[in-house]
Design a protein around this motif. Sequence first.
Motif, PDB file in Angstrom:
ATOM      1  N   MET A   1       0.796  -1.182  -0.152  1.00  0.00           N
ATOM      2  CA  MET A   1      -0.017   0.052   0.053  1.00  0.00           C
ATOM      3  C   MET A   1       0.876   1.150   0.006  1.00  0.00           C
ATOM      4  O   MET A   1       1.782   1.322   0.716  1.00  0.00           O
ATOM      5  CB  MET A   1      -0.793  -0.113   1.171  1.00  0.00           C
ATOM      6  N   ALA A   2       0.594   2.245  -0.899  1.00  0.00           N
ATOM      7  CA  ALA A   2       1.316   3.417  -1.146  1.00  0.00           C
ATOM      8  C   ALA A   2       1.045   4.384   0.030  1.00  0.00           C
ATOM      9  O   ALA A   2      -0.043   4.524   0.630  1.00  0.00           O
ATOM     10  CB  ALA A   2       1.309   3.943  -2.479  1.00  0.00           C
ATOM     11  N   MET A   3       1.816   5.228   0.424  1.00  0.00           N
ATOM     12  CA  MET A   3       1.607   6.495   1.256  1.00  0.00           C
ATOM     13  C   MET A   3       1.266   7.670   0.430  1.00  0.00           C
ATOM     14  O   MET A   3       1.190   7.635  -0.861  1.00  0.00           O
ATOM     15  CB  MET A   3       2.971   6.667   1.933  1.00  0.00           C
ATOM     16  N   LEU A   4       0.095   8.391   1.139  1.00  0.00           N
ATOM     17  CA  LEU A   4      -0.260   9.389   0.405  1.00  0.00           C
ATOM     18  C   LEU A   4       0.774  10.436  -0.205  1.00  0.00           C
ATOM     19  O   LEU A   4       1.567  11.005   0.399  1.00  0.00           O
ATOM     20  CB  LEU A   4      -0.959  10.239   1.455  1.00  0.00           C
ATOM     21  N   GLY A   5       0.609  10.790  -1.497  1.00  0.00           N
ATOM     22  CA  GLY A   5       1.615  11.690  -2.035  1.00  0.00           C
ATOM     23  C   GLY A   5       3.030  10.995  -2.154  1.00  0.00           C
ATOM     24  O   GLY A   5       4.083  11.678  -2.571  1.00  0.00           O
ATOM     25  N   GLU A   6       3.169   9.770  -2.293  1.00  0.00           N
ATOM     26  CA  GLU A   6       4.602   9.117  -2.192  1.00  0.00           C
ATOM     27  C   GLU A   6       4.923   8.874  -3.852  1.00  0.00           C
ATOM     28  O   GLU A   6       4.053   8.949  -4.615  1.00  0.00           O
ATOM     29  CB  GLU A   6       4.323   7.685  -1.887  1.00  0.00           C
ATOM     30  N   ARG A   7       6.253   9.245  -3.889  1.00  0.00           N
ATOM     31  CA  ARG A   7       6.797   9.239  -5.246  1.00  0.00           C
ATOM     32  C   ARG A   7       8.329   9.021  -5.050  1.00  0.00           C
ATOM     33  O   ARG A   7       8.887   8.817  -4.147  1.00  0.00           O
ATOM     34  CB  ARG A   7       6.523  10.830  -5.948  1.00  0.00           C
ATOM     35  N   THR A   8       8.817   8.789  -6.269  1.00  0.00           N
ATOM     36  CA  THR A   8      10.181   8.470  -6.388  1.00  0.00           C
ATOM     37  C   THR A   8      11.159   9.347  -6.383  1.00  0.00           C
ATOM     38  O   THR A   8      10.795  10.436  -7.142  1.00  0.00           O
ATOM     39  CB  THR A   8      10.575   7.479  -7.699  1.00  0.00           C
ATOM     40  N   LEU A   9      12.127   9.554  -5.443  1.00  0.00           N
ATOM     41  CA  LEU A   9      13.075  10.856  -5.312  1.00  0.00           C
ATOM     42  C   LEU A   9      14.439  10.294  -5.332  1.00  0.00           C
ATOM     43  O   LEU A   9      14.823   9.128  -4.823  1.00  0.00           O
ATOM     44  CB  LEU A   9      12.981  11.631  -4.028  1.00  0.00           C
ATOM     45  N   ARG A  35      11.426   5.651  -2.534  1.00  0.00           N
ATOM     46  CA  ARG A  35       9.853   6.327  -2.548  1.00  0.00           C
ATOM     47  C   ARG A  35       9.743   6.977  -1.264  1.00  0.00           C
ATOM     48  O   ARG A  35       9.949   6.376  -0.045  1.00  0.00           O
ATOM     49  CB  ARG A  35       9.221   5.151  -2.604  1.00  0.00           C
ATOM     50  N   ALA A  36       9.266   7.960  -1.229  1.00  0.00           N
ATOM     51  CA  ALA A  36       8.773   9.014  -0.045  1.00  0.00           C
ATOM     52  C   ALA A  36       7.728   9.795  -0.232  1.00  0.00           C
ATOM     53  O   ALA A  36       7.304  10.158  -1.379  1.00  0.00           O
ATOM     54  CB  ALA A  36       9.929   9.592   0.404  1.00  0.00           C
TER      55      ALA A  36
END
Length: 123
Positions: A1-9, A35-36
């Motif tokens: 499950m992804a965190m809200l607003g998570e993206r690759t940085l 991912r954060a």
Amino acid sequence: MAMLGERTLPRITRTAGGYVKGRWVDGEESETTFRASIQPAKKDDYDQLQALAEGRRVESAIRIYTRTELVVAGDTAQNGDLVIHRGDRYLVTAGGDWNVGMRGVDHYRYLAVRQKPTAEEGS
């Protein structure tokens, strides 16, 4: 499950640094991704960071929520991980393990301070 607003940085890690002729030299840098979710820092975060910043003025800070364990500045000779957010480098200066044993909820929360470019990097 992804965190809200998570993206690759982008994440920059450094090998251990050391003193050379009395001057601190950071270790070699290498870039990876993770991912954060990035959130703006709150007023209480700035109060905490001012106390941790060894006399340096904190002008911009972010909260980082991730499932990846990052290196916090001062915890090791690596001098902390750097996270690239909107083109700026942020040094991870504080953080904690928010793993509570619940799958899908476990994560780490970090505070990171924007680093000013050095003369070598340009303004």
